[in-house]
Design a protein around this motif. Structure first.
Motif, PDB file in Angstrom:
ATOM      1  N   LYS B 229      44.331  31.866  44.516  1.00 35.96           N
ATOM      2  CA  LYS B 229      44.033  33.091  43.781  1.00 35.96           C
ATOM      3  C   LYS B 229      42.776  33.757  44.338  1.00 35.96           C
ATOM      4  N   LEU B 230      41.786  32.952  44.684  1.00 35.07           N
ATOM      5  CA  LEU B 230      40.576  33.523  45.269  1.00 35.07           C
ATOM      6  C   LEU B 230      40.894  34.209  46.593  1.00 35.07           C
ATOM      7  N   LYS B 232      43.899  35.479  47.365  1.00 32.82           N
ATOM      8  CA  LYS B 232      44.684  36.664  47.064  1.00 32.82           C
ATOM      9  C   LYS B 232      43.785  37.811  46.607  1.00 32.82           C
ATOM     10  N   ASP B 233      42.710  37.441  45.894  1.00 30.55           N
ATOM     11  CA  ASP B 233      41.767  38.464  45.432  1.00 30.55           C
ATOM     12  C   ASP B 233      40.803  38.902  46.521  1.00 30.55           C
ATOM     13  N   ARG B 234      41.035  38.428  47.731  1.00 30.64           N
ATOM     14  CA  ARG B 234      40.223  38.847  48.872  1.00 30.64           C
ATOM     15  C   ARG B 234      38.757  38.436  48.766  1.00 30.64           C
ATOM     16  N   SER B 282      35.510  44.963  50.360  1.00 27.80           N
ATOM     17  CA  SER B 282      35.858  44.666  48.966  1.00 27.80           C
ATOM     18  C   SER B 282      36.931  45.626  48.519  1.00 27.80           C
TER      19      SER B 282
END
Lengths: 283, 283
Positions: B229-230, B232-234, B282
Motif C-alpha cells: 500500500k505504501l 501504491k501510494d507512491r 508527490s
DNA sequence: CGCCGCCTTGACCACCATCAAGTGGAGTGG
DNA sequence: CCACTCCACTTGATGGTGGTCAAGGCGGCG
C-alpha cells in the motif's frame, strides 16, 4: 479492616494546591527510603554508600497529581527521584492521544540523562500526588567522579529501566490485551514489593483506567472489560484503587511473566515466591 | 544503473560459513568507520578521541546472518560493536513467537551493559552477514576511567538507544499498522544516513518480511500488504532488498515522524532536509 | 528437475476501537 | 437536605483493523 497490607502510593492528605510546598526531612536511612531499598537490589552498595544516598535524598517536596515534572522539549536540569506517589514518562501525539512509556514508582529516578542530551524527547508528569527529590547536577557529577560503587548502581538502575521498556515493547507487540493487563499488574506488584509498597498481593494503584489505557496502548473501554474479566477469572480483584492478586502463580503463568528482566537480587526474588498471596484459591 | 546510491548493509561476497573467520584491519579513521560517524553526532569528541576509537575498532570479524552474538541468559562478556551488516535484540516467547525490540545498524553498540547485569534478559542475533568488533571489558573500563569525553559519548549512545526504544513503544501502542511501517522506514533512513549507508532516499534492508513483522508486532501477511500500500501510494518503492523513499516529507507527515528523538547533531539534521529525495514526485 | 524460502493473494472472523448512553459516587451550591 | 455537576466507571451495539489459515507463484540452488 485495619492494616490490610495495602500501602498508599499517594499522600492525598497533603495534596495542597501549592506546587512545591512542604519540605520534609526523612528520618532513618534504609527504613522507608524507597531509593535505597531499590538500589540495594543491585547488590553492590555498602553501608557508607547508603548513608551518602540517604543524605542526598533527605530533602523532598510534594507535588500534586497530574502535573509535569519536566516538559517535552525542555533541556534537562536536575535529576529527579521519586520518593512517593506515581509518575510517568509520556508523549502526546499529533492526533491528541497520549502514550505512556514508563511508570515511575517510588525509588525510581526520573532522568539520569542529566545534561547529556540537549532536550527532553518526552515529558515526565505525576499521576498522583508525589514526593520528589531534586538532585542538583553537581551532586551527580560528584558521585560519578568519586563513588564508583554508587555510579555502578546508578548504571544498574538505568539498565533495569531499559529492560522494563523492552518488556513493555514485547507486551505491546506480541501479547493480547488481557495478557498485557495481567503482565503489567505482575510487574507492578514486584516493583512495588521491592520498595515495600505491596504486601500480601495487594497494592495501591491511584490512577484511572484512561491512564492505564495509555500505558497499555488500548482503549479505556477495553481496559475496563479486561479488568473485569481478570476479576471474574479470580486472578485479581480491585476495590477502589487497590489491586489484589489472588493467585500469583496463575497470573504469572497467564501473563507469561518472568521477573528475570527486573534483575532483582536473589534475596528479593526468593521473598516473592515464598510469602505467597492471600490464598491459593485457584479455581 | 551504476552507483544508484543505495549502499549495501551486508557483505554477501564474504559470507562464508566460518563463524569468526576473516580478520580485517580498517584503514582510515573517520572515513568509513560507522562507529565514529555515529558517535560524532554527540558533538563532544575531539580529534584524539577519534583516533583512540579508531584504534579500538580496527580489528573486526565477519559473522553470518541469523547467528546469535549473545544468547538470552548468558552473562554478558565483551562489548560488541556493529561495523557492517544488521543485528537485533530479541526475545522468544513461550508460544514460539519472536519479538524484536531493537535493530542494530553499523555504528551501534550491542551491549554497553558490560558486566553490570548478571545475565542477558534478551538475545542479540545477526539478521544479515555482519562485521563485528569485540571490545574487551578492560578497554571499556579504561575508557570510562581515563577518557571523560568518550565516556560521555558512550552514555549519549545508550540514551539514544533508549529514546529509540521509547519511540518504538509509541509506535506499537498508538500507531496503526501502516503508519508503523512508515515510521520505521523513516527512522531507518535517518539512522543509516548518519553512517553513510543511505543516499538519495535509498538504502539496503537485507531482511525478510517475517523479520519486519517481528519488529513491528504484526503478522507477516499484513506487513506485506502495508508495504504494497505504501508503494501504491507512491511514498516508497521496494526492489529486491533496497528501499527507496520517494517523498520524504509526505512519508514523515504520514508516519508522524519527528527525528528529535534521535538527538542528531544540527549538522546532520540539516543535511537530511536539504539533500531531499530522488524526486518531489508527490501525487 | 524438484525443493525450499520468500513473497503474494484471497477468504474469514476475532479482537478490539469507537460511538453512545447510562450508572453511581463525591463534591458543590442553593 | 436536596438538586446539580462532574468524573470515573460500566455496558451495549457496531464495524474496521489486522490476525489466521490456506493456497499459489516465483526465483535460487542443489
Amino acid at each position: 479492616v485495619p492494616e490490610v497490607g495495602a500501602m498508599r502510593l499517594d499522600e492525598p492528605e497533603h495534596s495542597a494546591t501549592e506546587r512545591r510546598s512542604i519540605i520534609m526531612k526523612s528520618i532513618g536511612h534504609s527504613g522507608g527510603n524507597p531509593a535505597i531499598l531499590k538500589l540495594n537490589q543491585a547488590g553492590t552498595l555498602e553501608e557508607r554508600d547508603l548513608s551518602k544516598l540517604s543524605a542526598i535524598t533527605c530533602t523532598s517536596y510534594l507535588i500534586d497529581g497530574k502535573r509535569d515534572i519536566i516538559q517535552q522539549g525542555e533541556p534537562p536540569k536536575d535529576v529527579h527521584l521519586m520518593m512517593s506517589g506515581l509518575a510517568c514518562r509520556y508523549k502526546m501525539l499529533p492526533d491528541g492521544s497520549r502514550s505512556i512509556m514508563a511508570l515511575l514508582v517510588p525509588g525510581d529516578f526520573c532522568d539520569l540523562h542529566v545534561a547529556i542530551l540537549g532536550h527532553m524527547d518526552h515529558g515526565i508528569g505525576t499521576l498522583a500526588p508525589s514526593r520528589v527529590v531534586d538532585i542538583p547536577r553537581e551532586i551527580i557529577d560528584d558521585l560519578t567522579s568519586n563513588e564508583p560503587r554508587i555510579t555502578r548502581t546508578l548504571w544498574w538502575a538505568t539498565l533495569v529501566d531499559e529492560a522494563i521498556l523492552r518488556e513493555w515493547l514485547v507486551s505491546m507487540g506480541r501479547r493480547r490485551a488481557m495478557e498485557r493487563v495481567a503482565h503489567l499488574l505482575c510487574e507492578l506488584e514486584v516493583r512495588l514489593k521491592t520498595v515495600h509498597l505491596s504486601e500480601g498481593g495487594s497494592f495501591e494503584l491511584p490512577i484511572n483506567q484512561e491512564t492505564l489505557a495509555d500505558m497499555l496502548g488500548m482503549s479505556l473501554v477495553h481496559v475496563n472489560r479486561m479488568l473485569q474479566k481478570l476479576s471474574k477469572d479470580r486472578l485479581i480483584s480491585i476495590s477502589g484503587k487497590t489491586v489484589t492478586i489472588h493467585d500469583r502463580a496463575a497470573l504469572w503463568d497467564f501473563a507469561g511473566f518472568d521477573p528475570g528482566y527486573l534483575h532483582l537480587s536473589r534475596h528479593s526474588l526468593a521473598a516473592l515466591v515464598d510469602v505467597g498471596c492471600v490464598a491459593e484459591a485457584s479455581a
